[in-house]
Design a protein around this motif. Sequence first.
Motif, mmCIF file in Angstrom:
data_model
loop_
_atom_site.group_PDB
_atom_site.id
_atom_site.type_symbol
_atom_site.label_atom_id
_atom_site.label_comp_id
_atom_site.label_asym_id
_atom_site.label_seq_id
_atom_site.Cartn_x
_atom_site.Cartn_y
_atom_site.Cartn_z
ATOM 1 N N ASP A 19 -3.548 -0.712 -5.139
ATOM 2 C CA ASP A 19 -3.767 -2.124 -5.394
ATOM 3 C C ASP A 19 -2.436 -2.839 -5.122
ATOM 4 O O ASP A 19 -1.361 -2.226 -5.280
ATOM 5 N N THR A 52 -7.266 -4.354 -1.833
ATOM 6 C CA THR A 52 -6.977 -5.528 -2.658
ATOM 7 C C THR A 52 -8.112 -6.553 -2.680
ATOM 8 O O THR A 52 -8.712 -6.842 -1.650
ATOM 9 N N ASP A 54 -8.650 -9.830 -2.439
ATOM 10 C CA ASP A 54 -7.875 -11.007 -2.036
ATOM 11 C C ASP A 54 -8.480 -11.548 -0.747
ATOM 12 O O ASP A 54 -8.690 -10.801 0.211
ATOM 13 N N THR A 81 -8.986 -5.705 2.553
ATOM 14 C CA THR A 81 -9.107 -6.837 1.634
ATOM 15 C C THR A 81 -10.588 -7.158 1.417
ATOM 16 O O THR A 81 -11.416 -6.911 2.290
#
Lengths: 280, 280, 280, 280
Positions: A19, A52, A54, A81
Amino acid sequence: MQIASFAEVAERYPVIFLDAYGVLKNYRGVLTGIPEVIANFEARGKEIFIVTNDASKSPEIMARAYVLAGHELIRADQHITSGMLVTDWLSAKVRNGRVAYLGKPESAYYIESAGLEALPIASCSYEERVEAIALLDDEGFDWQPDLNRALNMLRRHNVPVVIANADPTYPVNPSDVAVAVGSLGNLLEGLLHKRFIRFGKPDAIMFYYAFERALIKNPSLRRQDILMVGDTLETDILGGNKFGIDTALVLSGNTSPDDAETQIRATGIIPDHVCASILT
Amino acid sequence: MQIASFAEVAERYPVIFLDAYGVLKNYRGVLTGIPEVIANFEARGKEIFIVTNDASKSPEIMARAYVLAGHELIRADQHITSGMLVTDWLSAKVRNGRVAYLGKPESAYYIESAGLEALPIASCSYEERVEAIALLDDEGFDWQPDLNRALNMLRRHNVPVVIANADPTYPVNPSDVAVAVGSLGNLLEGLLHKRFIRFGKPDAIMFYYAFERALIKNPSLRRQDILMVGDTLETDILGGNKFGIDTALVLSGNTSPDDAETQIRATGIIPDHVCASILT
Amino acid sequence: MQIASFAEVAERYPVIFLDAYGVLKNYRGVLTGIPEVIANFEARGKEIFIVTNDASKSPEIMARAYVLAGHELIRADQHITSGMLVTDWLSAKVRNGRVAYLGKPESAYYIESAGLEALPIASCSYEERVEAIALLDDEGFDWQPDLNRALNMLRRHNVPVVIANADPTYPVNPSDVAVAVGSLGNLLEGLLHKRFIRFGKPDAIMFYYAFERALIKNPSLRRQDILMVGDTLETDILGGNKFGIDTALVLSGNTSPDDAETQIRATGIIPDHVCASILT
Amino acid sequence: MQIASFAEVAERYPVIFLDAYGVLKNYRGVLTGIPEVIANFEARGKEIFIVTNDASKSPEIMARAYVLAGHELIRADQHITSGMLVTDWLSAKVRNGRVAYLGKPESAYYIESAGLEALPIASCSYEERVEAIALLDDEGFDWQPDLNRALNMLRRHNVPVVIANADPTYPVNPSDVAVAVGSLGNLLEGLLHKRFIRFGKPDAIMFYYAFERALIKNPSLRRQDILMVGDTLETDILGGNKFGIDTALVLSGNTSPDDAETQIRATGIIPDHVCASILT
């Protein structure tokens, strides 16, 4: 609960999923010492991937954060992502037309990468016809008019809604958090009684993407060769556990050393390892 | 599902509780013909009370809406508002000090009426010490900074939160709705995992207040003498049913004639009567 | 909403994923005409896979249901069951020891296939130490004592809980349903405030498994070559949509012809095609 | 968090509302010393009322538990039970006919007291026509067939469902709990997407009933004269707080001395006083 040295734990795993926020960086940027740790992983032949939640910017922009002696340590193609899953989904299911979004202008990247036209919700009328609505980021728009706009557009036209980041909040400094776009999605979904499509950890698809990418370099890789490292039980550890890989909770972000044991017991989300940080 | 004439239904009940929005008024104001119907109720000796999920203004201001030939038809003391329950609760449990609020300046009335100081959330620091936080209205503040402010204040200090209006949305014109303060409360409550205190229908306390007020004039009143009239199954009808009084759904607001039967079956919330509107 | 001929829709897709219950079979067994349709798919070179939320028996036993002229039409290795994900997860994360379960004795297959010892919950004391608890089926145990037993075991020992079938109910005849093990899991999860691990549609992992298996035979297969066919919006269609493949809703099971349009609008789960059944 | 002496706290309040389980009794019966404490309250002129989420037996039977020297210390009319609210509601809204129920035969008391015929769910066919369904107790029936029966009856006929006890679990000995009928109600409500009517704390109606009864003896009683005492934040303290009376958490039941502070902070439910038990 035993606290292990991360260096010792990592020894056993040829592939490490990390992460970003709370592990490699915080609200001020990349943590001191992280570039050296990553360079060291690579020197020892370990493959690393960022996994992640995001969708605020592209993997290319994210990659620029990890630099040592002018060298990019974690390439764009090592970033998985939640925004990429949105792009991928839009490519597969929407194919052409316009997608309205909530988020910063930079987050439109994930719509445009699917060859679609990105339209800020603020520019839409309540009657606007779009192919889908994407909730990408909590910033870049005015909440009251734009959430009401999204709500009324969805009451008129039955189009799919994708959420690029299912996190409820994110830290903005050591003591404060901000409401994330995932929570705004929950609010709209509850009012409409509809089912939105959420991407991001703990959903196991994130891990599949990273696994598939790791397989390219090493086709004989097995899930037991991978360690997922994160600071959040509900996303990183729950997701890694569900995907069937080993998990390490680090106490450098969302989960404080004081709370870790209580939270593990309270949630039933049990990491295989607990480490102070990846610097240890 | 049979549609009855409201005049005939109302005949049997000496006391009538009325929701305001969708029954007596809509986004443009009081409906044509309503003042005459109310005047007629009173001429026939019926007692009427407004039971409304509204904390945007005081009962005194609300009463000014119902006028016929210069005469106020529904006095302030015939209005039971969810805001009044907040005032009452603050008087009983907070007693003195400052209460931070989300809402229009007019809604501060319900804090000040309890003898407390009302502080807009926007004027608070994240460290601010207040005795309670009140969520009063969806307007009058900037959602993003002020919801984040409320969230972080509540992460620092464990104070009670009251919500003056549990409705999730409200209509702003015949086809559109707006997110109400109740939904903003749900968002914060979910993020904090805390229990807020909600006032307003379907909670039976609203009906108790109206009942107590009706008892003053007629101490032998029984619950079977009362009819609750509303346009929303989830608040007016569910609440009236739970309080144990008869209920009439009118199709002049949130519930359209096309949807009524489906919604009654889907929700299991069954009104005793269904009428087109109180004008019939 | 247009109703298409399934034969015409299927023409475009070389690979077809099929839900079993409500598509190929119902409470009385395989539907008349289904074996011929499957044989015809295979004759035309289409690959088919069953993707089913079922952990009540092994794929080998399931395969015996689809027979034409003594020939097994859908082999065990063409069955992707939610139970297999449990086996796979137990192999990856538990590795050795005992797993307590709720379900019929046949469902223990999915624990034993992971090389673990399967223990009916009924045989456990409240103090029993096991590595994990698996919720496999709603039958084969006495609900009141065994749900209370599972609850108290989990209050004592923090071990992971896996649910092999996330469906809330399943049909037992044309008009009635039964509570499925997924709902019993929700009940326990809510009481414990813990996070269980759920396998089965709409979770996209089911589709990944089927996709991976289809890739073995045809390594150049793309997601756009696959059609998911099911009778349930919340599992088959939502899951297929999220995985990014085309979806066809058939009206031969959970979703009736009268309800389909209303449900699609109400849930926001939009299939690419709607067909009366796969026999059309 | 300060621990106060209950005797000192109680001094200020002429009227005391008491939860039964965890305050006056536990799984073995009335706690040692409790009859003396109650006798002492009465000697000092305090009025006491039991406010309990219990529909397993009548107030008359409950009253027999509190005896000192052959004298009944807490009369039936000092008991406010959630079952009484069901009786009251059935009298007001159902009036005549048959009500099907889940629970022990003794709990049928609360249906029969409303002049209605009580029918165990086990004796109903899926087609059975009843006026309402009442969920009264978790014992006295076979869960699997009878929950499936209730589910299918409610899918066929749209009748109201009342739950007499909203508690999710109840303690059966110092370390174990049992699933309560409130949780079985949640399970059915979730599957049907209908709204059931729940009675019992934290709902403020319970407190209104007790308040009304206290007013009979002392018509000038104000809410600030009353103390609610309970062992559970989510029911006793939340409900008392919402009703606007002072609250005291005792640590002799559901909330242990070790957990109290954490739980108050985690839930945001703040008692006015915390005491070890009412014996202090």
